[in-house]
Design a protein around this motif. Sequence first.
Motif, PDB file in Angstrom:
ATOM      1  N   LEU A 177      20.152 -16.029 -14.504  1.00 56.16           N
ATOM      2  CA  LEU A 177      21.120 -16.698 -14.914  1.00 56.16           C
ATOM      3  C   LEU A 177      22.140 -17.346 -13.615  1.00 56.16           C
ATOM      4  O   LEU A 177      22.834 -18.319 -13.961  1.00 56.16           O
ATOM      5  N   ALA A 178      21.967 -17.010 -12.816  1.00 61.00           N
ATOM      6  CA  ALA A 178      22.574 -17.298 -11.314  1.00 61.00           C
ATOM      7  C   ALA A 178      21.694 -18.451 -10.851  1.00 61.00           C
ATOM      8  O   ALA A 178      22.379 -19.023  -9.684  1.00 61.00           O
ATOM      9  N   HIS A 179      20.618 -18.989 -11.419  1.00 59.20           N
ATOM     10  CA  HIS A 179      19.765 -19.764 -10.624  1.00 59.20           C
ATOM     11  C   HIS A 179      20.406 -21.400 -10.271  1.00 59.20           C
ATOM     12  O   HIS A 179      20.472 -21.908  -9.364  1.00 59.20           O
ATOM     13  N   GLY A 180      21.151 -21.713 -11.311  1.00 58.97           N
ATOM     14  CA  GLY A 180      21.819 -22.970 -11.287  1.00 58.97           C
ATOM     15  C   GLY A 180      22.756 -22.896 -10.009  1.00 58.97           C
ATOM     16  O   GLY A 180      23.164 -24.012  -9.362  1.00 58.97           O
ATOM     17  N   ASP A 181      23.552 -21.882 -10.233  1.00 60.26           N
ATOM     18  CA  ASP A 181      24.649 -21.689  -9.059  1.00 60.26           C
ATOM     19  C   ASP A 181      24.121 -21.576  -7.937  1.00 60.26           C
ATOM     20  O   ASP A 181      24.776 -21.999  -6.783  1.00 60.26           O
TER      21      ASP A 181
ATOM     22  N   ILE B   3      21.564 -11.125  -2.269  1.00 56.04           N
ATOM     23  CA  ILE B   3      22.167 -10.859  -3.651  1.00 56.04           C
ATOM     24  C   ILE B   3      21.135  -9.777  -4.156  1.00 56.04           C
ATOM     25  O   ILE B   3      21.705  -8.733  -5.029  1.00 56.04           O
ATOM     26  N   ASP B   4      19.856  -9.933  -4.080  1.00 54.71           N
ATOM     27  CA  ASP B   4      18.786  -9.121  -4.629  1.00 54.71           C
ATOM     28  C   ASP B   4      19.181  -7.689  -4.010  1.00 54.71           C
ATOM     29  O   ASP B   4      19.137  -6.586  -4.690  1.00 54.71           O
ATOM     30  N   LYS B   5      19.381  -7.641  -2.573  1.00 56.59           N
ATOM     31  CA  LYS B   5      19.439  -6.294  -2.148  1.00 56.59           C
ATOM     32  C   LYS B   5      20.640  -5.448  -2.534  1.00 56.59           C
ATOM     33  O   LYS B   5      20.800  -4.263  -2.636  1.00 56.59           O
ATOM     34  N   VAL B   6      21.821  -6.187  -2.690  1.00 56.94           N
ATOM     35  CA  VAL B   6      23.178  -5.710  -2.889  1.00 56.94           C
ATOM     36  C   VAL B   6      23.379  -5.516  -4.449  1.00 56.94           C
ATOM     37  O   VAL B   6      23.876  -4.274  -4.833  1.00 56.94           O
ATOM     38  N   PHE B   7      22.820  -6.611  -5.089  1.00 51.15           N
ATOM     39  CA  PHE B   7      23.166  -6.113  -6.540  1.00 51.15           C
ATOM     40  C   PHE B   7      22.174  -5.863  -7.515  1.00 51.15           C
ATOM     41  O   PHE B   7      22.528  -5.402  -8.792  1.00 51.15           O
ATOM     42  N   TYR B   8      20.986  -6.407  -7.138  1.00 49.09           N
ATOM     43  CA  TYR B   8      19.824  -6.368  -8.325  1.00 49.09           C
ATOM     44  C   TYR B   8      18.814  -5.023  -7.651  1.00 49.09           C
ATOM     45  O   TYR B   8      18.274  -4.559  -9.104  1.00 49.09           O
TER      46      TYR B   8
ATOM     47  N   LEU C  14      19.068  -2.133  -9.884  1.00 46.39           N
ATOM     48  CA  LEU C  14      18.981  -1.992 -11.233  1.00 46.39           C
ATOM     49  C   LEU C  14      17.472  -2.068 -11.814  1.00 46.39           C
ATOM     50  O   LEU C  14      17.238  -2.385 -13.041  1.00 46.39           O
ATOM     51  N   ARG C  15      16.526  -2.002 -10.906  1.00 45.78           N
ATOM     52  CA  ARG C  15      15.043  -2.106 -11.068  1.00 45.78           C
ATOM     53  C   ARG C  15      14.527  -1.181 -12.417  1.00 45.78           C
ATOM     54  O   ARG C  15      13.944  -1.784 -12.956  1.00 45.78           O
ATOM     55  N   GLU C  16      15.209   0.009 -12.209  1.00 45.37           N
ATOM     56  CA  GLU C  16      14.752   0.916 -13.215  1.00 45.37           C
ATOM     57  C   GLU C  16      15.615   0.611 -14.585  1.00 45.37           C
ATOM     58  O   GLU C  16      15.004   1.480 -15.479  1.00 45.37           O
ATOM     59  N   ARG C  17      16.441  -0.121 -14.601  1.00 50.93           N
ATOM     60  CA  ARG C  17      17.264  -0.057 -15.930  1.00 50.93           C
ATOM     61  C   ARG C  17      16.696  -1.031 -16.792  1.00 50.93           C
ATOM     62  O   ARG C  17      15.819  -1.902 -16.376  1.00 50.93           O
ATOM     63  N   PRO C  18      17.153  -1.191 -17.867  1.00 48.74           N
ATOM     64  CA  PRO C  18      16.491  -2.304 -19.083  1.00 48.74           C
ATOM     65  C   PRO C  18      16.829  -3.706 -18.309  1.00 48.74           C
ATOM     66  O   PRO C  18      18.058  -3.973 -17.711  1.00 48.74           O
ATOM     67  N   LYS C  19      15.999  -4.583 -18.372  1.00 51.05           N
ATOM     68  CA  LYS C  19      16.132  -5.928 -17.905  1.00 51.05           C
ATOM     69  C   LYS C  19      17.416  -6.652 -18.504  1.00 51.05           C
ATOM     70  O   LYS C  19      17.928  -7.501 -17.569  1.00 51.05           O
ATOM     71  N   ILE C  20      17.829  -6.319 -19.568  1.00 52.71           N
ATOM     72  CA  ILE C  20      18.964  -7.071 -20.086  1.00 52.71           C
ATOM     73  C   ILE C  20      20.046  -6.783 -18.925  1.00 52.71           C
ATOM     74  O   ILE C  20      21.092  -7.500 -18.894  1.00 52.71           O
ATOM     75  N   VAL C  21      20.267  -5.575 -18.566  1.00 50.56           N
ATOM     76  CA  VAL C  21      21.310  -5.252 -17.590  1.00 50.56           C
ATOM     77  C   VAL C  21      21.181  -6.244 -16.473  1.00 50.56           C
ATOM     78  O   VAL C  21      22.390  -6.610 -15.957  1.00 50.56           O
ATOM     79  N   THR C  22      20.327  -6.511 -15.975  1.00 50.59           N
ATOM     80  CA  THR C  22      19.829  -7.247 -14.738  1.00 50.59           C
ATOM     81  C   THR C  22      20.266  -8.999 -15.104  1.00 50.59           C
ATOM     82  O   THR C  22      20.937  -9.418 -14.306  1.00 50.59           O
ATOM     83  N   VAL C  23      19.918  -9.231 -16.304  1.00 55.84           N
ATOM     84  CA  VAL C  23      20.211 -10.534 -16.717  1.00 55.84           C
ATOM     85  C   VAL C  23      21.775 -10.823 -16.723  1.00 55.84           C
ATOM     86  O   VAL C  23      22.271 -11.687 -16.530  1.00 55.84           O
ATOM     87  N   MET C  24      22.453  -9.554 -17.348  1.00 54.61           N
ATOM     88  CA  MET C  24      23.885  -9.697 -17.687  1.00 54.61           C
ATOM     89  C   MET C  24      24.464  -9.789 -16.043  1.00 54.61           C
ATOM     90  O   MET C  24      25.556 -10.462 -15.795  1.00 54.61           O
ATOM     91  N   ALA C  25      23.956  -9.031 -15.260  1.00 56.91           N
ATOM     92  CA  ALA C  25      24.594  -8.927 -13.858  1.00 56.91           C
ATOM     93  C   ALA C  25      24.225 -10.262 -13.299  1.00 56.91           C
ATOM     94  O   ALA C  25      25.027 -10.739 -12.599  1.00 56.91           O
ATOM     95  N   SER C  26      23.216 -10.985 -13.401  1.00 51.63           N
ATOM     96  CA  SER C  26      23.346 -12.209 -12.889  1.00 51.63           C
ATOM     97  C   SER C  26      24.100 -13.249 -13.391  1.00 51.63           C
ATOM     98  O   SER C  26      24.410 -14.092 -12.653  1.00 51.63           O
TER      99      SER C  26
END
Length: 290
Positions: free
Chosen positions: A40-44, A82-87, A90-102
């Motif tokens: 969801l951060a793609h546009g920004d 951003i991927d290194k620091v924030f995502y 979260l790789r092993e967590r449910p994908k919805i967590v990463t979506v909300m983080a984005s």
Amino acid sequence: MDLFELLNFYIVPGVVLGSIYALGAVGITLIFGILRYAHLAHGDLATLGAFLALAVVTGFGVSPYAALPVAIIGTAAVAVGIDKVFYEHLRERPKIVTVMASLGIALMIRAVVQVVWGVDTQTYSRGIVRPEDYFGIRVRDREIYTILAMVVLVGVLQIFLTRSKWGKAMRAMSDNPNLALLSGIDNKKVVMLTWVIAGGLCAASGFFLGINTELKAMMGWHMLLPMFAAAILGGVGRVEGAVLGGLIVGVAEEVSVLFIPSEYKAAMAFAILLFMLLVRPTGLLKGKVL
């Protein structure tokens, strides 16, 4: 209305806008195809790329097109960071967590843009830029450059994905991640390459939107729905599908003003997105099921 009026006022602007959407949609489809979540951060990120190019132009007085590679490199570096620091954690967590983080990352990037460049609208050129006439079709140079850049960037990406070792590794991770890992593919390098490509395409998308219209802090957020609609319409995970979807969404938005007020043309992207999710979730070119 004759054919040339339809082309000049609706089809050509639609193809230009669709080319911009296509660049962003390709990044979205790569991220979803390989990492399996909607970013969801793609546009920004696209907004950041547009303003980085503007900063180079105003700071060094170079041509906007000379600033584009700097913006691409800078935005790609930010995307990897951003991927290194924030995502990454979260790789092993449910994908919805990463979506909300984005979504949180999107707000952070937008805040940085607003603090550094302000909230006022900025432009590369002032006044009226008259289009050139090509056999009755009126088009501006910057519009030609936008379409050509999309064709070149996507063409180079397709060659990379089909001919190079790491491109084939990315396709393998998209098709069957478990089998790819068992085959010895370095997952971390594939993820990093994905973010480099997606970040660079974001910058190009934001840059060409800014040079064809204007730059403002919310520009990328307004692009997000059409870019997702383009990726889903063409088929998630299919680069050529993202391009096709982007062009269709862009033309549909511009042509829609013949029937609805221009303020509501963005609703076309929502309508296309809703229709495809209901009728054909795999998209026109049979991508991955959402």
